[in-house]
Write a protein that holds these residues in place. Structure first.
Motif, PDB file in Angstrom:
ATOM      1  N   UNK A 133     -12.431   0.883   8.458  1.00 35.50           N
ATOM      2  CA  UNK A 133     -11.791  -0.309   7.966  1.00 35.50           C
ATOM      3  C   UNK A 133     -11.779  -0.271   6.438  1.00 35.50           C
ATOM      4  N   UNK A 134     -10.678  -0.719   5.854  1.00 38.23           N
ATOM      5  CA  UNK A 134     -10.559  -0.641   4.408  1.00 38.23           C
ATOM      6  C   UNK A 134     -11.325  -1.767   3.730  1.00 38.23           C
ATOM      7  N   UNK A 135     -11.627  -1.529   2.466  1.00 38.52           N
ATOM      8  CA  UNK A 135     -12.365  -2.496   1.679  1.00 38.52           C
ATOM      9  C   UNK A 135     -11.473  -3.697   1.361  1.00 38.52           C
ATOM     10  N   UNK A 136     -12.018  -4.913   1.336  1.00 36.57           N
ATOM     11  CA  UNK A 136     -11.188  -6.081   1.039  1.00 36.57           C
ATOM     12  C   UNK A 136     -10.621  -5.997  -0.381  1.00 36.57           C
ATOM     13  N   UNK A 137      -9.460  -6.607  -0.559  1.00 36.87           N
ATOM     14  CA  UNK A 137      -8.812  -6.614  -1.868  1.00 36.87           C
ATOM     15  C   UNK A 137      -9.557  -7.549  -2.814  1.00 36.87           C
ATOM     16  N   UNK A 138      -9.578  -7.178  -4.071  1.00 38.71           N
ATOM     17  CA  UNK A 138     -10.155  -8.064  -5.083  1.00 38.71           C
ATOM     18  C   UNK A 138      -9.250  -9.287  -5.230  1.00 38.71           C
ATOM     19  N   UNK A 139      -9.750 -10.379  -5.774  1.00 39.33           N
ATOM     20  CA  UNK A 139      -8.891 -11.556  -5.979  1.00 39.33           C
ATOM     21  C   UNK A 139      -7.651 -11.238  -6.813  1.00 39.33           C
ATOM     22  N   UNK A 140      -7.789 -10.370  -7.809  1.00 39.22           N
ATOM     23  CA  UNK A 140      -6.629 -10.001  -8.637  1.00 39.22           C
ATOM     24  C   UNK A 140      -5.598  -9.238  -7.808  1.00 39.22           C
ATOM     25  N   UNK A 141      -6.075  -8.311  -6.953  1.00 36.34           N
ATOM     26  CA  UNK A 141      -5.155  -7.564  -6.090  1.00 36.34           C
ATOM     27  C   UNK A 141      -4.518  -8.477  -5.047  1.00 36.34           C
ATOM     28  N   UNK A 142      -5.285  -9.439  -4.539  1.00 35.32           N
ATOM     29  CA  UNK A 142      -4.723 -10.402  -3.589  1.00 35.32           C
ATOM     30  C   UNK A 142      -3.599 -11.194  -4.231  1.00 35.32           C
ATOM     31  N   UNK A 143      -3.816 -11.620  -5.462  1.00 31.87           N
ATOM     32  CA  UNK A 143      -2.792 -12.382  -6.176  1.00 31.87           C
ATOM     33  C   UNK A 143      -1.561 -11.516  -6.435  1.00 31.87           C
ATOM     34  N   UNK A 144      -1.788 -10.275  -6.838  1.00 32.08           N
ATOM     35  CA  UNK A 144      -0.676  -9.364  -7.103  1.00 32.08           C
ATOM     36  C   UNK A 144       0.108  -9.081  -5.830  1.00 32.08           C
TER      37      UNK A 144
END
Length: 179
Positions: free
Chosen positions: A1-12
């Motif tokens: 399973x992949x690592x969760x996205x950072x908040x900045x990546x989630x926003x992007x």
């Protein structure tokens, strides 16, 4: 399973998907006649894109990457579509993708022209546009912030829209004449 996205990546990702989702939805809708199946497929594409987002190359347009994922998702469900009365072929998928990409190229040209035209407006006009379209404030709220009447803000917005529309059309006409 992949690592969760950072908040900045989630926003992007959210910004990218918000801009591309309509084009992807149009593409899927052109190939899948059943609205509910098309909506389900669009949601599946969004989930796949989110999972694969760490693999996305930001040097490439997100919309085209998303279209590629959508194409594979549509083709992957081809068997289910083949059972319906609608004839569906990979060639049709390619043709639909080309049409949607052409429309997206036109949209990108319009957005580029808009950015160029926005550079020519004054500071006050730029502030009013930012408050209206980026912060989504109503004219009366903008008027309150700037200490002017709501009527003057409405008039200014109307004139700005007209001016920008003319500027965009002019720039698009010039770019079409270039070889």
């Amino acid at each position: 399973m992949s690592e969760p996205l950072s908040p900045a990546d989630q926003e992007l990702f959210t910004r990218h998907w918000t801009q591309a989702s309509r084009m992807v939805g149009d593409y899927i809708g052109s190939l899948v006649p059943n609205f509910h199946e098309a909506e389900d497929l669009l949601q599946n594409v969004a989930v796949v894109l989110l999972r694969k987002y760490p693999q996305y190359d930001p040097a490439q347009p997100f919309a085209f990457w998303a279209m590629g994922i959508a194409r594979y998702e549509v083709l992957g469900r081809r068997r289910a579509f083949a059972r319906s009365r609608t004839v569906f072929t990979p060639d049709l998928a390619e043709q639909a993708a080309e049409v949607v990409q052409e429309l997206d190229a036109e949209s990108e040209a319009r957005q580029r022209a808009l950015r160029e035209c926005l550079r020519s407006v004054g500071t006050k006009a730029s502030d009013v546009l930012r408050l209206r379209y980026q912060e989504a404030l109503e004219p009366q709220d903008i008027a309150g912030r700037l200490g002017v009447s709501a009527v003057s803000i409405r008039v200014m917005l109307s004139r700005l829209r007209s001016t920008l529309q003319g500027c965009i059309q002019s720039r698009l006409a010039v770019s079409e004449q270039r070889p």
